[in-house]
Design an enzyme around this catalytic site. Structure first.
Site, PDB file in Angstrom:
ATOM      1  N   THR A 220       0.916  -1.149   0.116  1.00 38.12           N
ATOM      2  CA  THR A 220       0.116  -0.090   0.015  1.00 38.12           C
ATOM      3  C   THR A 220       0.837   1.337   0.133  1.00 38.12           C
ATOM      4  OG1 THR A 220      -1.770  -1.200   1.395  1.00 38.12           O
ATOM      5  CG2 THR A 220      -1.846   1.220   1.247  1.00 38.12           C
TER       6      THR A 220
ATOM      7  N   LYS B 190      -7.902   1.606  -2.936  1.00 35.91           N
ATOM      8  CA  LYS B 190      -7.563   1.002  -1.602  1.00 35.91           C
ATOM      9  C   LYS B 190      -7.635   2.081  -0.701  1.00 35.91           C
ATOM     10  CE  LYS B 190      -5.225  -0.888   1.582  1.00 35.91           C
ATOM     11  NZ  LYS B 190      -5.304  -2.552   2.316  1.00 35.91           N
TER      12      LYS B 190
ATOM     13  N   LYS C  70      -1.521   4.877   8.753  1.00 42.75           N
ATOM     14  CA  LYS C  70      -0.982   4.783   7.455  1.00 42.75           C
ATOM     15  C   LYS C  70      -1.878   5.190   6.254  1.00 42.75           C
ATOM     16  CE  LYS C  70       1.545   2.108   4.330  1.00 42.75           C
ATOM     17  NZ  LYS C  70       2.238   1.061   3.652  1.00 42.75           N
TER      18      LYS C  70
END
Ligand code: NAD
Length: 291
Positions: A87, A162, A237
């Site tokens: 990611t 995402k 994050k």
């Protein structure tokens, strides 16, 4: 296929092991971690990439992805495909894609949802950005490592999907937790609230499938003293990546920004680090309107 797998951490190791178990030749590299069973460890990322049909990276962040890509792209044979499952920032994915394509490689950004359990069980979902040919080449590997892969458009769109998903997830978890803590103060039993909300318009994945209240709804990290699961710092994050993307695209995301601020406080100043992201509920439970 011959697969170079770079980044054999919590997620990468079981993903690489599943590819090896399915009969692929997997050569792996990690700066620290050992290779899992079935994977041959080599001394560098470049060595893992040499001669591979597909190189898969599963790394902590975009800066490391950029460094690894600079090392391995020149080692890959033209026509091979570079698949990043980490990611990272949308911009990092798009920049590395340009370098890969300039070197005659296929590119896919393919971040995952499903966590460590999904990686071990081969049930991840891949959100994919990149070309259709590269997607067709890698689909058999996605089918081994996961249960679903969705091509979302050109390079970077996997990362975009995402962070949009996880921005919704973070905001919704906070809303669900603050509502449970308010219900406590109003004298409404958590089970009653679940019974109503899970079948009413306030329902969500966080309420119905991952309920943050212990003993209520299906089994979740709340029933295991908030052991992750999906750790609060990983949510932090992803919310940070979402706000960086929102700023770059001039998108107005007040709820995403509020969720980022709250998870930052929870992880950095309170006791959230190392706990599941649903541990927001005990956080709210112990507070009043003035903290
Ligand atoms: P991790 O820290 O366990 O694994 C990363 C691995 O990369 C480590 O073993 C590290 O030694 C290695 N590494 C670092 N620099 C390297 C380099 N230059 N060359 C080779 N290896 C290097 O992290 P993880 O939990 O496996 O997560 C990996 C990625 O997946 C992250 O981007 C994370 O955001 C994403 N992700 C994680 C989860 C989860 O539940 N853990 C869920 C979805 C997505």
């Amino acid at each position: 296929m011959r697969i170079g797998f770079i980044g054999l951490g919590n997620m990468g190791a079981p993903m690489a092991a599943n590819l090896a178990k399915a009969g692929h030749e997997v050569v792996g590299f990690d700066t620290i971690a050992d290779a899992p069973e079935g994977v041959t460890r080599v001394a560098s990322g470049a060595e893992a990439a040499k001669g591979a049909d597909v190189v898969i990276t599963m790394l902590p962040n975009g800066a490391i992805l950029r460094a690894v890509a600079a090392e391995v792209i020149g080692q890959m044979r033209p026509g091979a495909v570079f698949v990043d499952c980490s990611t990272v920032e949308v911009d990092a994915a798009r920049e590395v894609a340009i370098s890969a394509e300039a070197a005659g490689l296929g590119w896919l950004d393919a971040p995952v949802s499903g966590g460590i359990g999904g990686a071990a069980g081969g049930t991840l979902t891949f959100m994919v950005g990149g070309g259709e040919d590269a997607f067709a080449t890698v689909t058999p590997l996605f089918e081994i490592m996961g249960q679903k892969a969705v091509l979302c458009g050109p390079a970077g769109n996997g990362q975009a999907a995402k962070i949009c998903n996880n921005m919704i997830l973070g905001v919704t978890m906070i809303a669900t937790c603050e509502a449970f803590a308010m219900a406590d103060k109003l004298g409404l039993a958590r089970q009653s609230m679940f019974d109503v909300v899970s079948t009413s318009s306030g329902y969500s994945w966080t309420m119905n499938a991952y309920c943050p209240a212990p003993g209520v709804g299906p089994s979740s990290p709340a029933d295991n003293d908030y052991q992750p699961g999906f750790a609060a710092e990983l949510m932090l994050k992803d919310l940070g990546l979402a706000q960086a993307a929102a700023e770059a695209a001039d998108a107005d995301t007040p709820m995403g920004a509020a969720a980022l601020a709250l998870y930052q406080k929870f992880v950095e100043d309170e006791d959230g680090k190392g706990r599941d992201f649903s541990a927001m509920l005990p956080r709210f439970e112990g507070r009043g309107r003035n903290g």
